[in-house]
Design a protein around this motif. Structure first.
Motif, PDB file in Angstrom:
ATOM      1  N   LEU A  80      -1.147  -0.764   2.386  1.00  0.00           N
ATOM      2  CA  LEU A  80      -2.378  -1.025   2.836  1.00  0.00           C
ATOM      3  C   LEU A  80      -3.514   0.034   2.153  1.00  0.00           C
ATOM      4  CD1 LEU A  80      -1.439  -0.920   6.641  1.00  0.00           C
ATOM      5  CD2 LEU A  80      -1.850  -2.970   5.174  1.00  0.00           C
ATOM      6  N   HIS A  81      -2.999   0.972   1.681  1.00  0.00           N
ATOM      7  CA  HIS A  81      -3.957   1.988   1.239  1.00  0.00           C
ATOM      8  C   HIS A  81      -3.439   2.907   0.185  1.00  0.00           C
ATOM      9  CE1 HIS A  81      -7.534   4.487   1.118  1.00  0.00           C
ATOM     10  NE2 HIS A  81      -6.767   5.765   1.329  1.00  0.00           N
ATOM     11  N   SER A  82      -3.925   3.329  -0.695  1.00  0.00           N
ATOM     12  CA  SER A  82      -3.340   4.031  -1.713  1.00  0.00           C
ATOM     13  C   SER A  82      -4.524   5.159  -2.314  1.00  0.00           C
ATOM     14  CB  SER A  82      -2.720   3.468  -3.058  1.00  0.00           C
ATOM     15  OG  SER A  82      -1.577   2.710  -2.704  1.00  0.00           O
ATOM     16  N   GLY A  83      -4.232   6.313  -2.676  1.00  0.00           N
ATOM     17  CA  GLY A  83      -5.127   7.315  -3.164  1.00  0.00           C
ATOM     18  C   GLY A  83      -4.455   8.473  -3.998  1.00  0.00           C
ATOM     19  N   LYS A  84      -5.228   9.495  -4.200  1.00  0.00           N
ATOM     20  CA  LYS A  84      -4.849  10.674  -4.543  1.00  0.00           C
ATOM     21  C   LYS A  84      -5.480  11.896  -3.945  1.00  0.00           C
ATOM     22  CE  LYS A  84      -3.954  12.315  -9.357  1.00  0.00           C
ATOM     23  NZ  LYS A  84      -4.229  11.966 -10.743  1.00  0.00           N
ATOM     24  N   SER A  85      -4.871  12.696  -3.494  1.00  0.00           N
ATOM     25  CA  SER A  85      -5.212  13.908  -2.809  1.00  0.00           C
ATOM     26  C   SER A  85      -5.735  14.873  -3.986  1.00  0.00           C
ATOM     27  CB  SER A  85      -4.005  14.802  -2.245  1.00  0.00           C
ATOM     28  OG  SER A  85      -3.022  15.374  -3.185  1.00  0.00           O
ATOM     29  N   LYS A  86      -6.654  15.816  -3.451  1.00  0.00           N
ATOM     30  CA  LYS A  86      -7.105  16.992  -4.104  1.00  0.00           C
ATOM     31  C   LYS A  86      -6.202  18.002  -4.977  1.00  0.00           C
ATOM     32  CE  LYS A  86     -11.298  17.257  -1.397  1.00  0.00           C
ATOM     33  NZ  LYS A  86     -11.925  18.181  -0.187  1.00  0.00           N
ATOM     34  N   THR A  87      -5.004  17.915  -4.232  1.00  0.00           N
ATOM     35  CA  THR A  87      -3.903  18.586  -5.090  1.00  0.00           C
ATOM     36  C   THR A  87      -3.161  17.907  -6.040  1.00  0.00           C
ATOM     37  OG1 THR A  87      -2.193  18.012  -3.457  1.00  0.00           O
ATOM     38  CG2 THR A  87      -3.439  20.090  -2.790  1.00  0.00           C
TER      39      THR A  87
END
Length: 126
Positions: A80-87
């Protein structure tokens, strides 16, 4: 209209960055075969299956996940959703449909040996 095109161009690299591994992981979940997911695991996996939470070796994570699949045969899986964290961790959140209902799946991945690997896997009742 211009705003839509600009947003599309800005997010295009992110769409392509997640597609190959997302497709392979989706297929592995749909198949209900933990052996197809295990190659994407880090050496130690932070695994949460419903109420059970532990950091386990890759082989044990595979066994526990296969037991889960045997008890809850998958019928479909959708990210449903993918992304990249600040870390720098990449993540995907999806829905696993099974013969016993739907489950929310959260994956947290990191670069390991130049490849993206699943460091944390959580499956909770949806």
């Amino acid at each position: 209209m211009k705003t839509s095109k600009i947003l599309f161009i800005l997010f295009l690299p992110f769409i392509f960055a997640f597609t190959p591994i997302a497709d392979e992981i989706s297929q592995a979940f749909k198949s209900g075969k933990a052996s197809k997911l295990a190659p994407y695991f880090t050496k130690q996996v932070d695994l949460t299956l419903l109420d059970e939470d532990a950091i386990v070796p890759k082989a044990q994570a595979q066994k526990k996940l296969q037991t889960f699949f045997d008890q809850n045969p998958p019928t479909d899986f959708k990210i449903l959703h993918s992304g990249k964290s600040k870390t720098g961790l990449e993540y995907s959140i999806g829905t696993l449909s099974t013969k016993n209902g739907e489950f929310r799946v959260s994956l947290y991945m990191k670069k390991d040996g130049g490849k993206l690997r699943i460091q944390q896997l959580m499956i909770d009742k949806d």
